[in-house]
Design an enzyme around this catalytic site. Structure first.
Site, mmCIF file in Angstrom:
data_model
loop_
_atom_site.group_PDB
_atom_site.id
_atom_site.type_symbol
_atom_site.label_atom_id
_atom_site.label_comp_id
_atom_site.label_asym_id
_atom_site.label_seq_id
_atom_site.Cartn_x
_atom_site.Cartn_y
_atom_site.Cartn_z
ATOM 1 N N ARG A 189 -7.529 -0.303 -6.876
ATOM 2 C CA ARG A 189 -7.786 0.830 -5.970
ATOM 3 C C ARG A 189 -7.926 2.103 -6.816
ATOM 4 N NH1 ARG A 189 -4.330 1.168 -0.618
ATOM 5 N NH2 ARG A 189 -6.229 2.276 0.006
ATOM 6 N N GLN B 184 -1.914 3.242 9.833
ATOM 7 C CA GLN B 184 -0.610 3.238 9.145
ATOM 8 C C GLN B 184 0.451 4.021 9.913
ATOM 9 O OE1 GLN B 184 -3.566 3.841 7.645
ATOM 10 N NE2 GLN B 184 -3.600 3.071 5.547
ATOM 11 N N ASP C 218 -1.751 10.925 -2.470
ATOM 12 C CA ASP C 218 -2.168 9.848 -3.386
ATOM 13 C C ASP C 218 -2.513 10.380 -4.762
ATOM 14 O OD1 ASP C 218 -2.802 8.891 -0.488
ATOM 15 O OD2 ASP C 218 -2.547 7.115 -1.747
ATOM 16 N N ARG D 150 0.853 -1.188 0.000
ATOM 17 C CA ARG D 150 0.000 0.000 0.000
ATOM 18 C C ARG D 150 0.890 1.239 0.000
ATOM 19 N NH1 ARG D 150 1.980 2.518 3.370
ATOM 20 N NH2 ARG D 150 0.168 3.841 3.540
ATOM 21 N N GLY D 151 0.236 2.399 -0.271
ATOM 22 C CA GLY D 151 0.999 3.629 -0.468
ATOM 23 C C GLY D 151 1.103 3.870 -1.972
HETATM 24 O O1 MRU Z 1 -4.592 3.439 1.938
HETATM 25 P P1 MRU Z 1 -3.102 3.560 1.841
HETATM 26 O O2 MRU Z 1 -2.392 3.022 3.045
HETATM 27 O O3 MRU Z 1 -2.565 2.998 0.546
HETATM 28 O O4 MRU Z 1 -2.875 5.130 1.819
HETATM 29 C C1 MRU Z 1 -1.564 5.633 1.788
HETATM 30 C C2 MRU Z 1 -1.478 7.090 1.944
HETATM 31 O O5 MRU Z 1 -2.450 7.796 2.009
HETATM 32 C C3 MRU Z 1 -0.114 7.656 1.895
HETATM 33 O O6 MRU Z 1 0.051 8.686 2.810
HETATM 34 C C4 MRU Z 1 0.117 8.158 0.471
HETATM 35 O O7 MRU Z 1 -0.069 7.096 -0.431
HETATM 36 C C5 MRU Z 1 1.453 8.714 0.265
HETATM 37 S S1 MRU Z 1 2.601 7.412 0.113
HETATM 38 C C6 MRU Z 1 4.127 7.956 -0.254
#
Ligand code: MRU
Length: 349
Positions: free
Chosen positions: A91, A200, A241, A48-49
């Site tokens: 996603r 997270q 994102d 994720r991220g």
């Molecule tokens: O739902 P996630 O855990 O994939 O969301 C991640 C985030 O919102 C992060 O802060 C974002 O992707 C920046 S990652 C460098």
């Protein structure tokens, strides 16, 4: 100096992912050997991220290329397009996913040769996307340090969610700034919002910092305003994102509240993200699709149900911080006012 954590790695004929659903209880890796398994890993947040899921999808397409039986070029490309679509459906919010798949498909379509040649170009392209992301994050980290307030000499930074090595191909975006600031002696401490509902911040950001002896204090999301009022925070840095052309930035749910309270306390709020996170096709943040996830994320902790049966839930995974709350967008090309990104960066994409 800096992180040696690489959450998505191609090894021989498979992808090795750090299982982010297990940290900090356990450090485990998952071997992904099919494009279906990669789609599931992205959906279930094993990986994720934003940049990390882009890299994972790129390698997922490599796995997909190996699943295609025909070596006929046209047949290969049409089967690959179906696999690309499956990966796109995983996603909706992080644009890096679509950016990476588009880059893979554009490159492979522009390559001559049969299925075998195309398979090989898929792998070199995915590897380049991954390598470039690490270099990009290091540049973001270094530019970020130069944007931090000059005083105090050692800064207390607040971050939300995880925008670390685990969320990228390595080093991190917001945590890239943290890492570079720590390396340069500019960091006193990081405050990590726990980041309900998936935690997270508590689970991943704190873990990454502790691995590298970076001082980290975890707070619950509703404590940020209090900490700011007490003068405990000098600047905020978060990841993103998807950033619209006008500088509105989607990031993990709760980011918008942090930006509002930072503004109320006159604390600079920075967004750190690579060019691949900017979606110049969207004029503002209202057009960014916001993922809604399963309500179990809100009402359960482990096996325990926190909320009575009969209640209803709303679980948006992201929110949009308006550009006017953002002091600067930290990219691999430097730090820009949100209203300058289109003029300064669109031509580079
Ligand atoms: O739902 P996630 O855990 O994939 O969301 C991640 C985030 O919102 C992060 O802060 C974002 O992707 C920046 S990652 C460098």
């Amino acid at each position: 100096m800096g992180s040696t954590l690489y959450p998505v790695i191609w090894k021989d004929d498979r992808v090795v992912l750090i299982d982010q659903t297990r940290i900090p209880e356990a450090f485990e890796t998952v071997e992904v050997t099919s494009s279906d398994a990669m789609a599931t890993a992205i959906k279930t947040m094993i990986v994720r991220g934003a940049p990390a899921i882009g890299v994972a999808a790129a390698f997922g397409l490599c796995l997909g290329g190996s699943e295609i039986q025909t070596t006929d070029r046209a047949g290969f490309l049409s089967e690959l397009a179906v696999i690309a679509e499956k990966l796109r459906q995983t996603r909706p919010t992080a644009v890096n996913l679509f950016w990476a798949i588009d880059r893979m498909m554009t490159t492979v379509t522009a390559t001559e040769g049969d299925g075998l040649a195309l398979r090989s170009v898929l792998l070199t392209t995915a590897q380049k996307i991954s390598d470039d992301d690490v270099a990009t994050c290091r540049a973001i980290g270094d530019h970020g340090v130069s944007a931090l307030p000059a005083s105090p000499a050692k800064i207390r930074l607040l971050t939300h969610c995880n925008a670390g090595a685990l969320a990228t191909a390595g080093y991190g975006t917001a945590l890239g700034v943290v890492r570079s600031a720590w390396r340069d002696g500019r960091l006193e401490r990081v405050y990590a919002d726990e980041t309900r509902p998936r935690l997270q911040g508590a689970k991943l950001t704190a873990w990454e910092c502790v691995q590298e002896n970076i001082p980290v204090t975890v707070i619950t999301d509703n404590m940020a305003a209090h900490c700011m009022k007490l003068g405990m925070i000098d600047a905020v840095v978060v990841g993103a994102d998807r950033i619209a052309a006008n500088g509105d930035a989607a990031n993990k749910i709760g980011t918008y509240s942090v930006a509002l309270v930072a503004k109320a306390h006159n604390i600079p709020f920075f967004v750190a993200a690579p060019l691949s996170t900017i979606d110049f096709s969207l004029k503002d943040g209202s057009l960014i699709p916001i993922e809604e996830r399963d309500p179990t994320e809100i009402y359960s902790v482990g096996n325990a149900r926190l909320v009575t049966e009969g209640a209803e839930f709303y679980n948006p995974a992201f929110d949009v911080t308006p550009a006017h709350l953002i002091a600067g967008i930290i990219t691999e090309f430097g730090v820009f006012a949100p209203d300058r990104i289109e003029a300064e960066l669109a031509h580079r994409q």
